[in-house]
Design a protein around this motif. Structure first.
Motif, PDB file in Angstrom:
ATOM      1  N   LYS A   1       4.000  11.546  -5.811  1.00  0.00           N
ATOM      2  CA  LYS A   1       4.647  10.299  -5.416  1.00  0.00           C
ATOM      3  C   LYS A   1       5.289  10.396  -4.033  1.00  0.00           C
ATOM      4  CE  LYS A   1       7.022   8.025  -8.521  1.00  0.00           C
ATOM      5  NZ  LYS A   1       8.026   7.765  -9.576  1.00  0.00           N
TER       6      LYS A   1
ATOM      7  N   THR B   1       4.570   7.827  -1.060  1.00  0.00           N
ATOM      8  CA  THR B   1       5.650   7.002  -0.495  1.00  0.00           C
ATOM      9  C   THR B   1       5.619   7.051   1.029  1.00  0.00           C
ATOM     10  OG1 THR B   1       7.046   7.428  -2.433  1.00  0.00           O
ATOM     11  CG2 THR B   1       8.143   6.639  -0.451  1.00  0.00           C
TER      12      THR B   1
ATOM     13  N   LYS C   1       2.807   4.792   2.274  1.00  0.00           N
ATOM     14  CA  LYS C   1       3.184   3.374   2.218  1.00  0.00           C
ATOM     15  C   LYS C   1       4.213   3.039   3.302  1.00  0.00           C
ATOM     16  CE  LYS C   1       3.285   0.999  -1.466  1.00  0.00           C
ATOM     17  NZ  LYS C   1       3.662   0.368  -2.760  1.00  0.00           N
TER      18      LYS C   1
ATOM     19  N   GLU D   1      -2.705  -0.139   1.534  1.00  0.00           N
ATOM     20  CA  GLU D   1      -1.521  -0.529   0.768  1.00  0.00           C
ATOM     21  C   GLU D   1      -1.879  -0.847  -0.682  1.00  0.00           C
ATOM     22  OE1 GLU D   1       2.462  -2.955   1.862  1.00  0.00           O
ATOM     23  OE2 GLU D   1       0.597  -4.048   2.161  1.00  0.00           O
ATOM     24  N   GLN D   2      -2.979  -1.577  -0.888  1.00  0.00           N
ATOM     25  CA  GLN D   2      -3.416  -1.914  -2.240  1.00  0.00           C
ATOM     26  C   GLN D   2      -3.794  -0.669  -3.034  1.00  0.00           C
ATOM     27  OE1 GLN D   2      -6.589  -4.730  -1.569  1.00  0.00           O
ATOM     28  NE2 GLN D   2      -5.195  -6.494  -1.521  1.00  0.00           N
TER      29      GLN D   2
ATOM     30  N   SER E   1      -2.712   2.371  -2.488  1.00  0.00           N
ATOM     31  CA  SER E   1      -1.496   3.152  -2.724  1.00  0.00           C
ATOM     32  C   SER E   1      -0.734   2.599  -3.925  1.00  0.00           C
ATOM     33  CB  SER E   1      -0.596   3.134  -1.476  1.00  0.00           C
ATOM     34  OG  SER E   1      -1.244   3.722  -0.380  1.00  0.00           O
ATOM     35  N   THR E   2      -0.657   1.274  -4.005  1.00  0.00           N
ATOM     36  CA  THR E   2       0.009   0.642  -5.147  1.00  0.00           C
ATOM     37  C   THR E   2      -0.724   0.956  -6.438  1.00  0.00           C
ATOM     38  OG1 THR E   2       0.792  -1.164  -3.740  1.00  0.00           O
ATOM     39  CG2 THR E   2       0.765  -1.570  -6.108  1.00  0.00           C
ATOM     40  N   GLN E   3      -2.055   0.961  -6.368  1.00  0.00           N
ATOM     41  CA  GLN E   3      -2.870   1.293  -7.537  1.00  0.00           C
ATOM     42  C   GLN E   3      -2.618   2.736  -7.968  1.00  0.00           C
ATOM     43  OE1 GLN E   3      -6.972   0.480  -6.812  1.00  0.00           O
ATOM     44  NE2 GLN E   3      -7.578   0.714  -8.934  1.00  0.00           N
TER      45      GLN E   3
ATOM     46  N   GLU F   1       0.093   4.437  -7.480  1.00  0.00           N
ATOM     47  CA  GLU F   1       1.426   4.483  -8.086  1.00  0.00           C
ATOM     48  C   GLU F   1       1.368   4.097  -9.551  1.00  0.00           C
ATOM     49  OE1 GLU F   1       4.780   3.719  -4.642  1.00  0.00           O
ATOM     50  OE2 GLU F   1       3.768   1.981  -5.505  1.00  0.00           O
ATOM     51  N   GLY F   2       0.554   3.088  -9.850  1.00  0.00           N
ATOM     52  CA  GLY F   2       0.391   2.673 -11.250  1.00  0.00           C
ATOM     53  C   GLY F   2      -0.221   3.765 -12.100  1.00  0.00           C
TER      54      GLY F   2
END
Length: 288
Positions: free
Chosen positions: A63, A67, A70, A93-94, A96-98, A100-101
């Protein structure tokens, strides 16, 4: 353990002592087995706990660089960029968010915090297909691969599943297609509804599946020194996808395009509201 001893009339003291000694040996053997099993189970439990702790620690550590990625994307947005560069930032960005999930789910699994009864939700199929197309384009852009999206699905058609998990399953299929496609080729995603099922085909222009992979390609660590194996692969992508699809009563099929290339077909039941009467459908997915 209940052991019943029947004494014969006239049995000698020597014979009785011998029988008791035999029983004692059996009981000692059982006790030894019990202790060995206890030790083995305790060792297995300890190893499993260590594995969970290591996975949890690694997921947590990943993580930090994520971070940073991002954060730097945010800084890049504040600079002068072309429209193309801006689109790359959106992809990063998309993704990276994925990620994170995925990491959050991994942490939850290791902590046994997942409640599957609350995990499923209603998923709009057209939005799901659009997401897969966009993610596929971002992935394929590196190799100059064109994504062709043939969507033959009406509005207000849904699935019921864990959205993050289902997206992960389909993205493993698309990633597999990208990895084994030549540069500057095309990947076709066909989607339709037939017999109350969502049908998705992912067709690449690679060398296709070998006979071995057609038979065993959905199994864990299934690999070979053949047409669709390359360094860095561990034989998990299609196994993961198949495991997820089966969880929702679907099926995953591996075939080859008669003109070359591999085809991965997924059939999964669409969501039907209580009281809804299923429509008979003669729709068939196109032959390739």
């Amino acid at each position: 353990i209940l052991i019943t001893i029947y004494f014969k009339e006239g049995i000698s003291t020597k014979e009785l002592a011998s029988n008791i000694q035999d029983i004692d040996i059996v009981l000692q053997g059982i006790n030894t087995m019990k202790n060995s099993l206890k030790i083995a189970l305790e060792e297995q439990w300890f190893l499993e706990q260590q594995k969970k702790e290591q996975i949890s620690a690694l997921a947590h550590d990943v993580k930090t660089p994520l971070t940073i990625v991002k954060g730097n994307i945010g800084l890049l947005r504040e600079t002068d960029m072309t429209e193309e560069q801006k689109s790359y930032c959106v992809y990063i960005e998309q993704s990276s968010t994925q990620m994170e999930g995925y990491l959050q789910r991994l942490l939850s699994i290791t902590k046994e915090e997942i409640d599957n009864r609350e995990a499923n939700k209603i998923i709009h199929i057209r939005k799901l297909i659009s997401f897969l197309k966009n993610q596929g384009e971002a992935l394929a852009k590196i190799k100059g691969i064109h994504i062709i999206n043939n969507m033959n699905i009406e509005e207000n058609i849904y699935l019921k599943a864990n959205e993050l998990e289902l997206k992960r399953g389909f993205m493993n299929i698309i990633t597999n297609a990208v990895d084994f496609s030549p540069n500057d080729s095309a990947i076709t995603i066909n989607s339709s509804i037939g017999n109350s099922r969502l049908i998705i085909e992912v067709i690449d222009q690679g060398k296709g599946f070998s006979n071995k992979m057609l038979k065993y390609g959905k199994e864990q660590f299934s690999m070979e020194d053949g047409s669709r194996t390359k360094s860095g692969h561990h034989g998990l992508g299609l196994y993961i996808a198949n495991t997820i699809i089966k969880k929702y009563d679907g099926e995953l099929l591996l075939t080859n395009n008669r003109n070359g290339g591999g085809i991965v077909t997924v059939r999964i039941p669409k969501y039907r509201e209580e009281g809804e009467v299923p429509k008979d459908s003669n729709e068939k997915i196109g032959q390739y």
